[in-house]
Design a protein around this motif. Structure first.
Motif: not given
Length: 434
Positions: A188-215
């Motif tokens: 319960d210690s892995r907390i992320f802050t939403v900085k942006g919300i994206f939209e693509s042409g494929y609904s599965d990516i809009n639902q299941f994909y999230t992006f963070i940095s390499l670090e």
């Protein structure tokens, strides 16, 4: 010299063919010929338009998958000491447009509203929007910004945000995470802050994909998480060539092409398109039959003229060329005008969908206003047309040439079949009957 002689021998064929057309200008044959050209033009226009619209829908999915998910090639299992040499190879390969490393894991996110959903978490470079123009084009930020400056920043899809009930600035917890031995499955210690919300042409990516940095990937995914390289090519059809180069240069690496990802999905799209083209190609069969019947009638009506040309020394093949030339002109005109109007329509396809939406609205509004005006408040334009209008139609040159080629060949072949009656004609009997 031979070329000029051949042209001179058939020059009168083209002249007679044009004369037949001008004489028939006010007759039934001319009307039939015009209708055949019109049907052919409509067939070519319909086929190009429908295929282009389907290309637009399909490529919106495919582009999103290739640019945001699978890339054109993924290279895995590179040894740590091979990484500098691999990046140098990617940089100097003329077929490779760009590349970037990433980590990937699967996780379960929870929000403060007691909602949860699974996600594919991809850790990418902070400057990926500058390194990869295709990624930037397909990932449209609708809220906030693409900010991965901190390991705890995250970019989510619009459908993911809707399911979780979150907005830009919201905090979400990565409750469960797949990973190596040094990664806690539940936390319960892995907390992320939403900085942006994206939209693509494929609904599965809009639902299941999230992006963070390499670090962030290095911090949370563990030491056993494999580093993967996504490679984008100048032409994704050159994937086999690049794969062979990679296999010879890095035999221990595991390189996969985009064709191996979502194979069933791409196969279904291909089958759908092939069936559509096969069905619409039946238009050419109908047009070919009409032209065949029209040419047979024309041959019968011109028996006297044909016999006279026989008597004056014309060969059967030369007379046959008169009718084949007419079929060729019909196909050429039909394909030209059909292609022209198809390109005009596909260029303004958004207006076509908007017009269709207004037309459907009026078709509902007018009867309702006359017979049930109390129900007018329920009459609305179909919002799906607005979505369709935002997807551009795509015309592929090879498909355009193929359809135009069939538009020319079908009447040409029909004229050739219909003109075979000339070869069976007995000149003496025709002149005797006349």
């Amino acid at each position: 010299m031979m070329k000029n002689k051949l042209f001179s021998s058939y020059k009168w064929v083209f002249f007679v063919s044009r004369r037949f057309s001008s004489v028939d200008r006010g007759g039934r044959t001319k009307v039939t010929s015009f209708l055949s050209i019109l049907a052919l033009a409509l067939g070519v226009m319909t086929l190009i338009t429908v295929v282009s619209v389907m290309n637009g829908f399909q490529m919106s999915f495919i582009d999103s998958i290739l640019e945001l998910s699978s890339a054109h090639i993924q290279v895995k299992s590179l040894q740590q000491e091979e990484l500098p040499r691999a990046e140098a190879f990617f940089e100097n390969n003329s077929h490779i447009k760009t590349f970037f490393p990433f980590y990937e894991a699967q996780g379960l996110f929870t929000s403060g509203k007691n909602r949860e959903t699974s996600s594919i978490i991809r850790a990418v470079p902070k400057d990926i929007l500058y390194r990869d123009s295709g990624f930037k084009k397909e990932l449209k930020i609708v809220e906030g910004q693409f900010d991965l400056s901190e390991p705890e920043n995250i970019i989510v899809g619009n459908y993911f945000a809707h399911l979780m009930g979150i907005y830009v600035g919201s905090s979400i917890s990565l409750a469960a995470l797949s990973g190596g031995k040094d990664v806690d499955l539940l936390s319960d210690s892995r907390i992320f802050t939403v900085k942006g919300i994206f939209e693509s042409g494929y609904s599965d990516i809009n639902q299941f994909y999230t992006f963070i940095s390499l670090e962030g990937g290095k911090k949370y995914f563990g030491k056993d998480s494999p580093l993967i390289y996504a490679i984008k090519l100048n032409d994704y059809n050159h994937d086999s060539l690049v794969l062979s180069q990679l296999s010879s240069e890095f035999p221990q690496a595991n390189s996969l092409s985009w064709r191996q990802y979502n194979r069933s999905f791409f196969g279904a799209l291909r089958i759908e398109k092939n069936i559509l083209m096969m069905v619409v190609f039946l238009v050419f069969v109908v047009v070919a039959v009409n032209i065949y019947n029209a040419m047979r009638r024309l041959v019968f009506e011109r028996k006297a003229e044909i016999s006279t040309m026989y008597a004056l020394g014309a060969s059967k093949s030369q007379i046959l060329m008169i009718f084949v030339f007419r079929g060729f002109i019909s196909g050429l005109l039909g394909s030209f005008f059909g292609t022209f109007f198809a390109l005009l329509i596909t260029k303004n396809m958004s207006w076509v969908f908007i017009f269709a939406s207004r037309l459907m609205y009026l078709a509902q509004y007018i009867p309702t206003a006359f017979f049930a005006p109390e129900n007018l408040i329920y009459v609305r334009e179909n919002p799906m047309y607005q979505i369709y209008s935002s997807i551009p139609a795509r015309v592929f040159p090879h498909e355009l040439l193929l359809i135009s080629f069939f538009g020319i060949v079908s009447p040409l072949f029909s004229s050739l079949l219909a003109g075979r009656n000339i070869l069976k004609m007995n000149v003496a009997e025709v002149l005797h009957d006349e």
